[in-house]
Design a protein around this motif. Structure first.
Motif, PDB file in Angstrom:
ATOM      1  N   LEU A  11      16.737  46.733  14.071  1.00 30.24           N
ATOM      2  CA  LEU A  11      16.817  46.210  15.434  1.00 30.24           C
ATOM      3  C   LEU A  11      17.223  47.395  16.297  1.00 30.24           C
ATOM      4  O   LEU A  11      18.348  47.887  16.201  1.00 30.24           O
ATOM      5  CB  LEU A  11      17.822  45.071  15.526  1.00 30.24           C
ATOM      6  CG  LEU A  11      17.620  43.929  14.527  1.00 30.24           C
ATOM      7  CD1 LEU A  11      18.651  42.843  14.733  1.00 30.24           C
ATOM      8  CD2 LEU A  11      16.225  43.365  14.611  1.00 30.24           C
ATOM      9  N   VAL A  12      16.290  47.840  17.116  1.00 31.01           N
ATOM     10  CA  VAL A  12      16.414  49.102  17.831  1.00 31.01           C
ATOM     11  C   VAL A  12      16.584  48.819  19.322  1.00 31.01           C
ATOM     12  O   VAL A  12      15.859  47.992  19.882  1.00 31.01           O
ATOM     13  CB  VAL A  12      15.139  49.950  17.608  1.00 31.01           C
ATOM     14  CG1 VAL A  12      15.239  51.289  18.315  1.00 31.01           C
ATOM     15  CG2 VAL A  12      14.880  50.141  16.120  1.00 31.01           C
ATOM     16  N   PRO A  13      17.531  49.511  19.983  1.00 31.56           N
ATOM     17  CA  PRO A  13      17.668  49.308  21.421  1.00 31.56           C
ATOM     18  C   PRO A  13      16.330  49.492  22.154  1.00 31.56           C
ATOM     19  O   PRO A  13      15.576  50.431  21.866  1.00 31.56           O
ATOM     20  CB  PRO A  13      18.686  50.378  21.834  1.00 31.56           C
ATOM     21  CG  PRO A  13      19.516  50.574  20.599  1.00 31.56           C
ATOM     22  CD  PRO A  13      18.531  50.456  19.459  1.00 31.56           C
ATOM     23  N   LEU A  14      16.059  48.571  23.045  1.00 34.48           N
ATOM     24  CA  LEU A  14      14.830  48.578  23.825  1.00 34.48           C
ATOM     25  C   LEU A  14      14.696  49.879  24.607  1.00 34.48           C
ATOM     26  O   LEU A  14      15.674  50.387  25.167  1.00 34.48           O
ATOM     27  CB  LEU A  14      14.862  47.386  24.805  1.00 34.48           C
ATOM     28  CG  LEU A  14      13.682  47.262  25.756  1.00 34.48           C
ATOM     29  CD1 LEU A  14      12.426  46.868  25.000  1.00 34.48           C
ATOM     30  CD2 LEU A  14      14.000  46.243  26.835  1.00 34.48           C
ATOM     31  N   VAL A  67      14.447  45.584  20.095  1.00 35.19           N
ATOM     32  CA  VAL A  67      13.139  45.265  19.535  1.00 35.19           C
ATOM     33  C   VAL A  67      13.282  45.228  18.013  1.00 35.19           C
ATOM     34  O   VAL A  67      14.161  45.869  17.436  1.00 35.19           O
ATOM     35  CB  VAL A  67      12.054  46.264  19.974  1.00 35.19           C
ATOM     36  CG1 VAL A  67      11.735  46.102  21.451  1.00 35.19           C
ATOM     37  CG2 VAL A  67      12.442  47.698  19.652  1.00 35.19           C
ATOM     38  N   ILE A  68      12.424  44.449  17.385  1.00 32.98           N
ATOM     39  CA  ILE A  68      12.469  44.249  15.937  1.00 32.98           C
ATOM     40  C   ILE A  68      11.407  45.132  15.285  1.00 32.98           C
ATOM     41  O   ILE A  68      10.209  44.953  15.525  1.00 32.98           O
ATOM     42  CB  ILE A  68      12.208  42.774  15.578  1.00 32.98           C
ATOM     43  CG1 ILE A  68      13.210  41.860  16.285  1.00 32.98           C
ATOM     44  CG2 ILE A  68      12.236  42.583  14.066  1.00 32.98           C
ATOM     45  CD1 ILE A  68      12.830  40.378  16.224  1.00 32.98           C
ATOM     46  N   TRP A  69      11.861  46.069  14.466  1.00 31.40           N
ATOM     47  CA  TRP A  69      10.976  46.979  13.754  1.00 31.40           C
ATOM     48  C   TRP A  69      10.914  46.531  12.294  1.00 31.40           C
ATOM     49  O   TRP A  69      11.919  46.516  11.600  1.00 31.40           O
ATOM     50  CB  TRP A  69      11.515  48.404  13.838  1.00 31.40           C
ATOM     51  CG  TRP A  69      10.630  49.423  13.207  1.00 31.40           C
ATOM     52  CD1 TRP A  69      10.732  49.930  11.941  1.00 31.40           C
ATOM     53  CD2 TRP A  69       9.511  50.064  13.804  1.00 31.40           C
ATOM     54  NE1 TRP A  69       9.731  50.839  11.722  1.00 31.40           N
ATOM     55  CE2 TRP A  69       8.968  50.942  12.847  1.00 31.40           C
ATOM     56  CE3 TRP A  69       8.898  49.965  15.058  1.00 31.40           C
ATOM     57  CZ2 TRP A  69       7.855  51.722  13.103  1.00 31.40           C
ATOM     58  CZ3 TRP A  69       7.797  50.760  15.305  1.00 31.40           C
ATOM     59  CH2 TRP A  69       7.287  51.623  14.339  1.00 31.40           C
ATOM     60  N   LEU A  70       9.729  46.120  11.858  1.00 30.52           N
ATOM     61  CA  LEU A  70       9.509  45.712  10.472  1.00 30.52           C
ATOM     62  C   LEU A  70       9.128  46.958   9.684  1.00 30.52           C
ATOM     63  O   LEU A  70       8.030  47.493   9.831  1.00 30.52           O
ATOM     64  CB  LEU A  70       8.405  44.643  10.405  1.00 30.52           C
ATOM     65  CG  LEU A  70       8.021  44.127   9.025  1.00 30.52           C
ATOM     66  CD1 LEU A  70       9.222  43.486   8.317  1.00 30.52           C
ATOM     67  CD2 LEU A  70       6.874  43.130   9.148  1.00 30.52           C
ATOM     68  N   ARG A  71      10.059  47.432   8.855  1.00 29.63           N
ATOM     69  CA  ARG A  71       9.854  48.701   8.165  1.00 29.63           C
ATOM     70  C   ARG A  71       8.620  48.685   7.266  1.00 29.63           C
ATOM     71  O   ARG A  71       7.876  49.669   7.205  1.00 29.63           O
ATOM     72  CB  ARG A  71      11.102  49.085   7.366  1.00 29.63           C
ATOM     73  CG  ARG A  71      12.264  49.508   8.258  1.00 29.63           C
ATOM     74  CD  ARG A  71      13.401  50.153   7.495  1.00 29.63           C
ATOM     75  NE  ARG A  71      13.993  49.297   6.489  1.00 29.63           N
ATOM     76  CZ  ARG A  71      14.966  48.403   6.709  1.00 29.63           C
ATOM     77  NH1 ARG A  71      15.460  48.251   7.930  1.00 29.63           N
ATOM     78  NH2 ARG A  71      15.455  47.686   5.731  1.00 29.63           N
ATOM     79  N   ALA A  72       8.364  47.590   6.549  1.00 31.40           N
ATOM     80  CA  ALA A  72       7.241  47.537   5.607  1.00 31.40           C
ATOM     81  C   ALA A  72       5.886  47.724   6.302  1.00 31.40           C
ATOM     82  O   ALA A  72       4.942  48.226   5.698  1.00 31.40           O
ATOM     83  CB  ALA A  72       7.247  46.221   4.838  1.00 31.40           C
ATOM     84  N   GLU A  73       5.808  47.324   7.559  1.00 29.52           N
ATOM     85  CA  GLU A  73       4.547  47.469   8.307  1.00 29.52           C
ATOM     86  C   GLU A  73       4.611  48.590   9.332  1.00 29.52           C
ATOM     87  O   GLU A  73       3.632  48.849  10.036  1.00 29.52           O
ATOM     88  CB  GLU A  73       4.180  46.137   8.975  1.00 29.52           C
ATOM     89  CG  GLU A  73       3.878  45.056   7.960  1.00 29.52           C
ATOM     90  CD  GLU A  73       3.405  43.762   8.592  1.00 29.52           C
ATOM     91  OE1 GLU A  73       2.959  43.764   9.764  1.00 29.52           O
ATOM     92  OE2 GLU A  73       3.479  42.727   7.900  1.00 29.52           O
ATOM     93  N   ASP A  74       5.778  49.230   9.450  1.00 25.94           N
ATOM     94  CA  ASP A  74       5.964  50.362  10.356  1.00 25.94           C
ATOM     95  C   ASP A  74       5.518  50.016  11.777  1.00 25.94           C
ATOM     96  O   ASP A  74       4.759  50.743  12.404  1.00 25.94           O
ATOM     97  CB  ASP A  74       5.197  51.579   9.827  1.00 25.94           C
ATOM     98  CG  ASP A  74       5.659  52.868  10.493  1.00 25.94           C
ATOM     99  OD1 ASP A  74       6.842  52.953  10.885  1.00 25.94           O
ATOM    100  OD2 ASP A  74       4.825  53.791  10.629  1.00 25.94           O
ATOM    101  N   ARG A  75       6.057  48.850  12.261  1.00 26.24           N
ATOM    102  CA  ARG A  75       5.664  48.416  13.598  1.00 26.24           C
ATOM    103  C   ARG A  75       6.670  47.434  14.191  1.00 26.24           C
ATOM    104  O   ARG A  75       7.467  46.840  13.468  1.00 26.24           O
ATOM    105  CB  ARG A  75       4.279  47.797  13.577  1.00 26.24           C
ATOM    106  CG  ARG A  75       4.154  46.504  12.780  1.00 26.24           C
ATOM    107  CD  ARG A  75       2.895  45.719  13.114  1.00 26.24           C
ATOM    108  NE  ARG A  75       2.896  45.356  14.517  1.00 26.24           N
ATOM    109  CZ  ARG A  75       1.934  45.671  15.393  1.00 26.24           C
ATOM    110  NH1 ARG A  75       0.869  46.312  15.019  1.00 26.24           N
ATOM    111  NH2 ARG A  75       2.023  45.310  16.655  1.00 26.24           N
ATOM    112  N   LEU A  76       6.567  47.260  15.501  1.00 27.94           N
ATOM    113  CA  LEU A  76       7.360  46.264  16.203  1.00 27.94           C
ATOM    114  C   LEU A  76       6.759  44.891  15.978  1.00 27.94           C
ATOM    115  O   LEU A  76       5.538  44.745  15.862  1.00 27.94           O
ATOM    116  CB  LEU A  76       7.404  46.573  17.702  1.00 27.94           C
ATOM    117  CG  LEU A  76       8.057  47.894  18.094  1.00 27.94           C
ATOM    118  CD1 LEU A  76       7.942  48.130  19.597  1.00 27.94           C
ATOM    119  CD2 LEU A  76       9.504  47.941  17.654  1.00 27.94           C
TER     120      LEU A  76
END
Length: 163
Positions: A11-14, A67-76
């Motif tokens: 969970l990365v600051p916008l 924002v939610i970063w899904l590591r397995a898909e390398d995307r928001l």
């Protein structure tokens, strides 16, 4: 606030730079059935994000937009947010349609709620459309309990310290 990390997510600051990818994530009109409005363009999101990144104009109010970063898909895949004032945090979450049903919203909301509790917040509130069972499940996963209160047609969910 800094990033939060779960088993699968960051969970990365916008940042304003997230607008292009988030416009794609939030582009499904069906996603707006319960949250209202319609999909925003990347430019509309850039303007919104500029204001959100600047922070609340009220010094007694703090905004936490992640924002939610899904590591397995390398995307928001969506976002979580909190508006914090006087010991109370109002939280919300949205996950793009292709990533729904995978526990991403629950994992994100739980991480945000846990972080809020660690900062001394004494009450967490969410407003959920009564016909949106999936969001009710997310609120429950974050430790909130549905109350009898209805605000603007949405059920109020709440957690409060017991001390």
């Amino acid at each position: 606030m800094g990033p939060l990390r779960t088993d699968r997510l960051d969970l990365v600051p916008l940042r304003v730079e997230h607008a292009d990818e988030m416009a794609e994530v939030l582009s499904d009109p069906a996603l707006h059935e319960f949250i209202g409005g319609e999909p925003a363009t990347a430019e509309q999101l850039r303007l919104r994000y500029e204001k959100q990144v600047a922070g609340s104009p009220d010094p007694t109010v703090t905004w936490a937009n992640l924002v939610i970063w899904l590591r397995a898909e390398d995307r928001l895949t969506g976002y979580v947010q909190a508006t914090i004032a006087h010991g109370t945090a109002e939280i919300a979450w949205v996950v793009g349609t292709p990533w729904q049903g995978r526990g991403i919203a629950s994992e994100s909301a739980r991480a945000l709620a846990d972080w809020l509790r660690s900062t001394g917040v004494t009450e967490i509130v969410a407003h959920v459309h009564p016909k949106h069972a999936a969001s009710g499940a997310v609120a429950a996963a974050a430790g909130l309990t549905q109350t009898d209160a209805v605000v603007d047609g949405e059920s109020r969910w709440r957690w409060q310290t017991t001390s």
